[in-house]
Design a protein around this motif. Structure first.
Motif, PDB file in Angstrom:
ATOM      1  N   THR A 117      48.947  44.972  38.236  1.00 56.41           N
ATOM      2  CA  THR A 117      48.103  45.166  38.818  1.00 56.41           C
ATOM      3  C   THR A 117      47.686  44.792  40.554  1.00 56.41           C
ATOM      4  O   THR A 117      46.672  45.040  40.956  1.00 56.41           O
ATOM      5  CB  THR A 117      46.321  45.091  38.186  1.00 56.41           C
ATOM      6  OG1 THR A 117      46.716  43.683  38.065  1.00 56.41           O
ATOM      7  CG2 THR A 117      46.717  45.858  36.608  1.00 56.41           C
ATOM      8  N   HIS A 118      48.165  42.815  40.648  1.00 57.54           N
ATOM      9  CA  HIS A 118      47.830  42.498  41.765  1.00 57.54           C
ATOM     10  C   HIS A 118      48.738  42.154  42.360  1.00 57.54           C
ATOM     11  O   HIS A 118      49.212  41.431  43.359  1.00 57.54           O
ATOM     12  CB  HIS A 118      47.656  41.393  40.885  1.00 57.54           C
ATOM     13  CG  HIS A 118      46.465  40.725  40.175  1.00 57.54           C
ATOM     14  ND1 HIS A 118      46.222  41.307  39.401  1.00 57.54           N
ATOM     15  CD2 HIS A 118      45.135  40.805  40.849  1.00 57.54           C
ATOM     16  CE1 HIS A 118      44.833  41.709  39.137  1.00 57.54           C
ATOM     17  NE2 HIS A 118      44.670  39.879  39.629  1.00 57.54           N
ATOM     18  N   ASP A 119      49.243  43.831  43.152  1.00 59.76           N
ATOM     19  CA  ASP A 119      50.359  44.367  43.711  1.00 59.76           C
ATOM     20  C   ASP A 119      50.164  42.782  45.568  1.00 59.76           C
ATOM     21  O   ASP A 119      51.248  43.022  46.137  1.00 59.76           O
ATOM     22  CB  ASP A 119      51.379  44.922  44.170  1.00 59.76           C
ATOM     23  CG  ASP A 119      50.168  46.779  44.528  1.00 59.76           C
ATOM     24  OD1 ASP A 119      48.634  45.960  44.957  1.00 59.76           O
ATOM     25  OD2 ASP A 119      50.555  47.362  45.148  1.00 59.76           O
ATOM     26  N   ASP A 121      53.807  35.984  46.558  1.00 62.57           N
ATOM     27  CA  ASP A 121      54.531  35.473  45.634  1.00 62.57           C
ATOM     28  C   ASP A 121      53.943  34.171  45.222  1.00 62.57           C
ATOM     29  O   ASP A 121      53.686  33.514  44.348  1.00 62.57           O
ATOM     30  CB  ASP A 121      55.955  35.597  45.641  1.00 62.57           C
ATOM     31  CG  ASP A 121      56.342  36.425  45.177  1.00 62.57           C
ATOM     32  OD1 ASP A 121      54.958  37.628  44.800  1.00 62.57           O
ATOM     33  OD2 ASP A 121      57.622  36.864  45.653  1.00 62.57           O
ATOM     34  N   ASN A 170      41.689  44.937  44.238  1.00 63.79           N
ATOM     35  CA  ASN A 170      42.643  45.548  43.108  1.00 63.79           C
ATOM     36  C   ASN A 170      41.259  46.973  43.009  1.00 63.79           C
ATOM     37  O   ASN A 170      40.449  47.236  42.110  1.00 63.79           O
ATOM     38  CB  ASN A 170      42.781  44.250  41.949  1.00 63.79           C
ATOM     39  CG  ASN A 170      42.631  44.870  40.318  1.00 63.79           C
ATOM     40  OD1 ASN A 170      42.838  46.064  40.409  1.00 63.79           O
ATOM     41  ND2 ASN A 170      42.670  43.904  39.817  1.00 63.79           N
ATOM     42  N   ASP A 227      51.360  41.120  37.677  1.00 66.89           N
ATOM     43  CA  ASP A 227      52.210  41.581  37.730  1.00 66.89           C
ATOM     44  C   ASP A 227      52.275  43.018  38.084  1.00 66.89           C
ATOM     45  O   ASP A 227      52.906  43.922  39.026  1.00 66.89           O
ATOM     46  CB  ASP A 227      53.633  41.542  36.918  1.00 66.89           C
ATOM     47  CG  ASP A 227      54.118  39.813  38.133  1.00 66.89           C
ATOM     48  OD1 ASP A 227      53.610  39.482  38.236  1.00 66.89           O
ATOM     49  OD2 ASP A 227      55.064  39.476  36.777  1.00 66.89           O
ATOM     50  N   ARG A 259      50.592  33.212  43.842  1.00 65.41           N
ATOM     51  CA  ARG A 259      50.606  33.883  42.668  1.00 65.41           C
ATOM     52  C   ARG A 259      51.088  32.961  41.179  1.00 65.41           C
ATOM     53  O   ARG A 259      50.570  32.443  40.438  1.00 65.41           O
ATOM     54  CB  ARG A 259      51.544  35.068  42.160  1.00 65.41           C
ATOM     55  CG  ARG A 259      51.999  35.965  40.761  1.00 65.41           C
ATOM     56  CD  ARG A 259      52.387  36.428  40.727  1.00 65.41           C
ATOM     57  NE  ARG A 259      54.320  35.686  40.634  1.00 65.41           N
ATOM     58  CZ  ARG A 259      55.259  36.419  41.533  1.00 65.41           C
ATOM     59  NH1 ARG A 259      54.832  37.359  41.568  1.00 65.41           N
ATOM     60  NH2 ARG A 259      55.709  35.549  42.052  1.00 65.41           N
TER      61      ARG A 259
END
Length: 158
Positions: free
Chosen positions: A37-39, A43, A120, A35, A46
């Motif tokens: 670092t991986h914007d 969803d 990232n 949540d 994830r």
């Protein structure tokens, strides 16, 4: 009179995972780290990855856990010289935990390669500052999702 000394940060200990009994705590660390670092991660993707952590991904790697005062604060998973995962409790970023885990996996598990999501940028910078170099790229992740991966290898002269 001397002024009080600031409290010391508890020592970091890296140990093998305790196995399935510890998986929920590691999954919680994973979720917070992702949540933070991986914007770029959608969803549903994830959530799909998270649903498979404890059943598929954790059992497939050798897990080592970083802990302070007996509480897990990060973990790494390795397989055949590859760093498959490294996640730090989001509230503990910048404390040297990632560096300690990476150094441990290189020394104790022979890590020489890691794949990083191209989006990232902080992770890519983290690894390149520690002697890894980009040696390849895929347009998708290992599951075919639209997240390009950079393949990094430890530069032996580092």
């Amino acid at each position: 009179m001397s002024s009080p000394q600031p409290s010391a940060v508890p020592a970091l200990r890296i140990r093998p995972s305790k196995g399935v009994e510890e998986y929920p705590a590691l999954a919680s660390i994973w979720r917070g780290a992702v949540d933070a670092t991986h914007d770029f991660l959608a969803d549903p993707d994830r959530d799909d990855i998270e649903a498979r952590l404890q059943s598929d991904y954790f059992p497939a790697v050798v897990l080592c856990v970083a802990e302070r005062d007996g509480v897990p604060v990060g973990f790494a998973g390795t397989l055949d010289g590859n760093l498959e995962m490294l996640f730090i409790d989001a509230s503990r970023r910048g404390e040297g935990i990632g560096t300690a885990l990476l150094s441990h996996t290189i020394a104790e598990h022979g890590v020489r390669k890691v794949d990083v999501n191209e989006q990232n940028l902080p992770a890519t910078a983290f690894y390149t500052r520690r002697g890894f170099e980009v040696v390849g790229r895929n347009d998708t992740d290992e599951a075919g999702r639209p997240y390009p991966l950079l393949h990094l290898r430890l530069n032996r002269s580092s």
